[in-house]
Design a protein around this motif. Structure first.
Motif, PDB file in Angstrom:
ATOM      1  N   ALA A 174       9.595  34.366  -7.750  1.00 19.99           N
ATOM      2  CA  ALA A 174       9.892  35.687  -8.293  1.00 19.99           C
ATOM      3  C   ALA A 174      11.317  36.108  -7.964  1.00 19.99           C
ATOM      4  O   ALA A 174      12.008  36.719  -8.789  1.00 19.99           O
ATOM      5  N   GLU A 175      11.790  35.773  -6.753  1.00 23.28           N
ATOM      6  CA  GLU A 175      13.163  36.101  -6.400  1.00 23.28           C
ATOM      7  C   GLU A 175      14.148  35.318  -7.257  1.00 23.28           C
ATOM      8  O   GLU A 175      15.168  35.863  -7.710  1.00 23.28           O
ATOM      9  N   GLU A 176      13.879  34.028  -7.485  1.00 23.40           N
ATOM     10  CA  GLU A 176      14.778  33.233  -8.316  1.00 23.40           C
ATOM     11  C   GLU A 176      14.881  33.794  -9.730  1.00 23.40           C
ATOM     12  O   GLU A 176      15.936  33.771 -10.351  1.00 23.40           O
ATOM     13  N   GLN A 177      13.778  34.311 -10.249  1.00 24.43           N
ATOM     14  CA  GLN A 177      13.748  34.744 -11.635  1.00 24.43           C
ATOM     15  C   GLN A 177      14.138  36.213 -11.827  1.00 24.43           C
ATOM     16  O   GLN A 177      14.805  36.547 -12.801  1.00 24.43           O
ATOM     17  N   SER A 178      13.696  37.099 -10.887  1.00 29.37           N
ATOM     18  CA  SER A 178      13.839  38.538 -11.131  1.00 29.37           C
ATOM     19  C   SER A 178      14.491  39.311  -9.999  1.00 29.37           C
ATOM     20  O   SER A 178      14.620  40.532 -10.108  1.00 29.37           O
ATOM     21  N   GLY A 179      14.855  38.665  -8.903  1.00 29.52           N
ATOM     22  CA  GLY A 179      15.559  39.359  -7.842  1.00 29.52           C
ATOM     23  C   GLY A 179      14.681  39.752  -6.673  1.00 29.52           C
ATOM     24  O   GLY A 179      13.458  39.566  -6.669  1.00 29.52           O
ATOM     25  N   ARG A 180      15.313  40.346  -5.660  1.00 29.25           N
ATOM     26  CA  ARG A 180      14.645  40.655  -4.401  1.00 29.25           C
ATOM     27  C   ARG A 180      13.527  41.687  -4.558  1.00 29.25           C
ATOM     28  O   ARG A 180      12.477  41.571  -3.922  1.00 29.25           O
ATOM     29  N   ALA A 181      13.712  42.696  -5.392  1.00 27.85           N
ATOM     30  CA  ALA A 181      12.674  43.709  -5.549  1.00 27.85           C
ATOM     31  C   ALA A 181      11.384  43.099  -6.075  1.00 27.85           C
ATOM     32  O   ALA A 181      10.283  43.431  -5.605  1.00 27.85           O
ATOM     33  N   ALA A 182      11.499  42.212  -7.043  1.00 25.45           N
ATOM     34  CA  ALA A 182      10.307  41.545  -7.572  1.00 25.45           C
ATOM     35  C   ALA A 182       9.649  40.681  -6.512  1.00 25.45           C
ATOM     36  O   ALA A 182       8.413  40.607  -6.425  1.00 25.45           O
ATOM     37  N   ALA A 183      10.458  40.033  -5.689  1.00 26.64           N
ATOM     38  CA  ALA A 183       9.896  39.191  -4.621  1.00 26.64           C
ATOM     39  C   ALA A 183       9.132  40.040  -3.609  1.00 26.64           C
ATOM     40  O   ALA A 183       8.037  39.657  -3.152  1.00 26.64           O
ATOM     41  N   GLU A 184       9.670  41.197  -3.228  1.00 24.32           N
ATOM     42  CA  GLU A 184       8.977  42.050  -2.264  1.00 24.32           C
ATOM     43  C   GLU A 184       7.713  42.640  -2.866  1.00 24.32           C
ATOM     44  O   GLU A 184       6.708  42.830  -2.165  1.00 24.32           O
ATOM     45  N   ALA A 185       7.735  42.964  -4.174  1.00 27.52           N
ATOM     46  CA  ALA A 185       6.515  43.417  -4.821  1.00 27.52           C
ATOM     47  C   ALA A 185       5.449  42.331  -4.802  1.00 27.52           C
ATOM     48  O   ALA A 185       4.257  42.601  -4.591  1.00 27.52           O
ATOM     49  N   GLN A 186       5.877  41.090  -5.003  1.00 34.91           N
ATOM     50  CA  GLN A 186       4.942  39.975  -4.943  1.00 34.91           C
ATOM     51  C   GLN A 186       4.384  39.804  -3.537  1.00 34.91           C
ATOM     52  O   GLN A 186       3.177  39.562  -3.358  1.00 34.91           O
ATOM     53  N   VAL A 187       5.228  39.945  -2.520  1.00 39.41           N
ATOM     54  CA  VAL A 187       4.772  39.830  -1.136  1.00 39.41           C
ATOM     55  C   VAL A 187       3.734  40.904  -0.816  1.00 39.41           C
ATOM     56  O   VAL A 187       2.721  40.643  -0.157  1.00 39.41           O
ATOM     57  N   ALA A 188       3.979  42.146  -1.276  1.00 35.82           N
ATOM     58  CA  ALA A 188       3.016  43.219  -1.033  1.00 35.82           C
ATOM     59  C   ALA A 188       1.683  42.931  -1.714  1.00 35.82           C
ATOM     60  O   ALA A 188       0.606  43.128  -1.128  1.00 35.82           O
ATOM     61  N   ALA A 189       1.737  42.461  -2.969  1.00 32.94           N
ATOM     62  CA  ALA A 189       0.501  42.097  -3.662  1.00 32.94           C
ATOM     63  C   ALA A 189      -0.205  40.950  -2.943  1.00 32.94           C
ATOM     64  O   ALA A 189      -1.439  40.944  -2.812  1.00 32.94           O
ATOM     65  N   ASN A 190       0.576  39.982  -2.456  1.00 28.16           N
ATOM     66  CA  ASN A 190      -0.006  38.863  -1.708  1.00 28.16           C
ATOM     67  C   ASN A 190      -0.744  39.346  -0.461  1.00 28.16           C
ATOM     68  O   ASN A 190      -1.811  38.824  -0.117  1.00 28.16           O
TER      69      ASN A 190
ATOM     70  N   SER B 200      -3.623  35.527  12.109  1.00 28.73           N
ATOM     71  CA  SER B 200      -3.644  35.110  10.706  1.00 28.73           C
ATOM     72  C   SER B 200      -2.978  36.137   9.810  1.00 28.73           C
ATOM     73  O   SER B 200      -2.220  35.788   8.899  1.00 28.73           O
ATOM     74  N   MET B 201      -3.239  37.410  10.046  1.00 29.86           N
ATOM     75  CA  MET B 201      -2.610  38.441   9.227  1.00 29.86           C
ATOM     76  C   MET B 201      -1.108  38.483   9.448  1.00 29.86           C
ATOM     77  O   MET B 201      -0.334  38.732   8.514  1.00 29.86           O
ATOM     78  N   MET B 202      -0.672  38.217  10.673  1.00 23.29           N
ATOM     79  CA  MET B 202       0.772  38.136  10.902  1.00 23.29           C
ATOM     80  C   MET B 202       1.385  36.990  10.118  1.00 23.29           C
ATOM     81  O   MET B 202       2.399  37.148   9.427  1.00 23.29           O
ATOM     82  N   PHE B 203       0.776  35.818  10.212  1.00 23.42           N
ATOM     83  CA  PHE B 203       1.355  34.638   9.582  1.00 23.42           C
ATOM     84  C   PHE B 203       1.402  34.758   8.062  1.00 23.42           C
ATOM     85  O   PHE B 203       2.383  34.371   7.430  1.00 23.42           O
ATOM     86  N   TYR B 204       0.342  35.290   7.459  1.00 23.19           N
ATOM     87  CA  TYR B 204       0.198  35.179   6.007  1.00 23.19           C
ATOM     88  C   TYR B 204       0.426  36.484   5.259  1.00 23.19           C
ATOM     89  O   TYR B 204       0.582  36.457   4.032  1.00 23.19           O
ATOM     90  N   ALA B 205       0.471  37.616   5.961  1.00 27.07           N
ATOM     91  CA  ALA B 205       0.705  38.891   5.282  1.00 27.07           C
ATOM     92  C   ALA B 205       1.988  39.571   5.730  1.00 27.07           C
ATOM     93  O   ALA B 205       2.679  40.177   4.902  1.00 27.07           O
ATOM     94  N   LEU B 206       2.325  39.496   7.021  1.00 28.30           N
ATOM     95  CA  LEU B 206       3.483  40.227   7.539  1.00 28.30           C
ATOM     96  C   LEU B 206       4.730  39.353   7.652  1.00 28.30           C
ATOM     97  O   LEU B 206       5.829  39.797   7.285  1.00 28.30           O
ATOM     98  N   ASN B 207       4.607  38.137   8.162  1.00 31.79           N
ATOM     99  CA  ASN B 207       5.788  37.265   8.263  1.00 31.79           C
ATOM    100  C   ASN B 207       6.514  37.084   6.935  1.00 31.79           C
ATOM    101  O   ASN B 207       7.750  37.069   6.906  1.00 31.79           O
ATOM    102  N   PRO B 208       5.802  36.930   5.789  1.00 33.46           N
ATOM    103  CA  PRO B 208       6.522  36.742   4.525  1.00 33.46           C
ATOM    104  C   PRO B 208       7.456  37.896   4.164  1.00 33.46           C
ATOM    105  O   PRO B 208       8.431  37.682   3.432  1.00 33.46           O
TER     106      PRO B 208
END
Length: 500
Positions: A269-285, A335-343
């Protein structure tokens, strides 16, 4: 989906293999083996993890063609570090195995070989995932599992010392990469030596803080197992180790499988649409990760007595359930740190807060070790570990969710998922102490059906929408998704080449 399926199969087979090794070696030798395995993981983390993490962040199908110096830099760094580790292991082996495989030097040799095998295999598996080559990843995992099962089980049967089993573990992973070396290669391109130092600096700035944090968590586990061994002997350390390993797999298997895909989607998402899109994807993840990991934790708690009665070796029963129950909350926080917060910090390439969280966890765990083991024995060590991991999770969550750059999580979806998990736990609790086979036959389908029904009714974390999207024709899927972030593991990964 092949990536997730391969990882789940790999974790399941590793679980079975771990139980088999525990049975063949016995509690005392398994305690030594587990301690050495933890040391191998720490060694792998210190030496190689910064490169593996850099592969998942900077390598992709586009980079494979357009920026070949990224792969060149990764390969050469792995080669140099791997040769040094191999030389150190050979030196330990020359002094160790000549005097018997039960000596300290022999175990150190096996630990070095295991660390080398883990590092090389994980790197090549990360390259396959970053290219979204599920078929290659599945093949790599399958070959590794066949070799690991054969070589490690044979070593534990015929040469029942931890050193030989560790060496077999490293050899099986190296052989898997060797057998599939041709499809793992990139197209041949000229090597650009002037780019090498700059590429390594980028990798170091990104990866070293992350491996410092991971090393801290591995050291936490290593210190805790050593503390139990010193307080109560290696047999008690073996009880703790089996419970910790099985519970950690229950908490992290699905999370790691999801992360294999979800973080790559954020990078894409960052490669295609920039940092904001990547952070939105991380939040959804993050919403998806919680909605799938929380019921796994509740389900593991529900089936724990049955699991102990059916598959845990007789020598470990009793302590296994007690330790697992105490360790479970802390491992869920990890687990939540590794897969939800670290990203959140990985996608920003600012990873120092991850190190600070790990130091908080170490400090709280260390304080617990000063007080609890003398009063409570081995359970005190388990409580210290849980307190440390919970403190680390709270600190990292505070950093990610506050301040000017705070990320906005889907709190409504997370809240509904938490209520659904509570309902599932209350419904399953009366059946926990049925006879083991009956309990499993009741609890697994009942828990899956109940939580699945709640997911479907309330569309928790958008999972119902994602399932329906996979089942609809491609035109409908394209019209409905638009620019919305992909919220789950079922979302299709885009394949178009990004604009440069």
């Amino acid at each position: 989906m092949a990536v997730i399926a391969a990882f789940v199969i790999n974790a399941g087979l590793n679980f079975v293999l771990g139980l088999l090794i525990a049975k063949l070696l016995g509690p005392a030798d398994f305690g030594r083996f587990a301690l050495a395995t933890t040391g191998a993981i720490v060694l792998n983390t210190v030496l190689f993890e910064w490169l593996r993490l850099s592969a998942t962040r900077f390598y992709s199908g586009r980079v494979r063609v357009d920026e070949p110096w990224i792969r060149h830099g990764l390969d050469r760094a792995y080669l140099r570090i791997g040769l040094l580790l191999l030389a150190a292991a050979a030196l330990c082996g020359a002094f160790g195995f000549a005097g018997g495989a039960d000596g300290r030097e022999a175990v150190l040799c096996g630990t070095g070989l295991a660390a080398l095998g883990i590092g090389v295999f994980d790197y090549h598996a990360a390259l396959a995932r970053a290219r979204f080559d599920g078929k290659l990843y599945l093949g790599l995992v399958a070959v590794k599992n066949v070799l690991s099962f054969a070589l490690m089980a044979a070593a534990a049967w015929w040469l029942p010392q931890p050193a030989w089993v560790l060496a077999a573990a490293g050899l099986s992973q190296l052989l898997a990469v060797l057998l599939l070396r041709h499809p793992l290669r990139d197209p041949h391109t000229p090597f650009e030596r002037p780019r090498l130092s700059a590429t390594w600096r980028v990798f170091a700035r990104y990866g070293l803080p992350l491996i410092a944090a991971n090393t801290a968590y591995q050291c936490l586990a290593f210190v805790n197992r050593g503390a139990i061994a010193s307080h109560a002997g290696f047999a008690e350390a073996g009880y703790f180790a089996l419970a910790a390993d099985v519970t950690a797999r229950a908490m992290t298997t699905l999370g790691t499988a999801l992360d294999l895909l979800l973080f790559q989607l954020a990078v894409q998402a960052e490669e295609q649409s920039g940092r904001a899109a990547a952070e939105a994807q991380v939040a959804a993840n993050a919403g998806t990760v919680f909605a799938l990991l929380a019921p796994c934790a509740v389900g593991f708690w529900a089936v724990l007595p049955a699991l102990q009665g059916l598959v845990v070796p007789d020598a470990y029963r009793g302590p296994f359930e007690t330790y697992s129950t105490v360790l479970m909350p802390g491992l869920f926080c990890l687990s939540m740190m590794f897969y939800a917060l670290n990203p959140v910090f990985q996608i920003r390439r600012r990873t120092l807060p991850v190190v600070a969280a790990a130091l908080v966890g170490l400090a709280v765990n260390g304080a617990g070790l000063l007080i609890l083991p003398d009063r409570m024995g081995g359970i005190g060590v388990a409580l210290a570990q849980t307190a440390g991991l919970a403190a680390a999770g709270l600190w990292l969550g505070w950093r990610a969710l506050t301040g000017a750059e705070r990320i906005v999580l889907p709190w409504g979806e997370i809240g509904v998922a938490a209520l659904a998990c509570a309902a599932m736990g209350l419904a399953l609790a009366p059946f926990r102490h049925l006879p083991p086979a009956t309990a499993l036959a009741v609890l697994v389908p009942a828990g899956t059906a109940l939580y699945g029904a709640l997911v479907w009714i309330f569309d928790i974390a958008g999972l119902r929408r994602q399932v329906l999207a996979r089942l609809r024709p491609a035109r409908t899927l394209a019209a409905e998704q638009g620019s919305r972030p992909q919220a789950g593991a079922f979302a299709a990964a885009p394949h178009r080449k990004p604009a440069r």
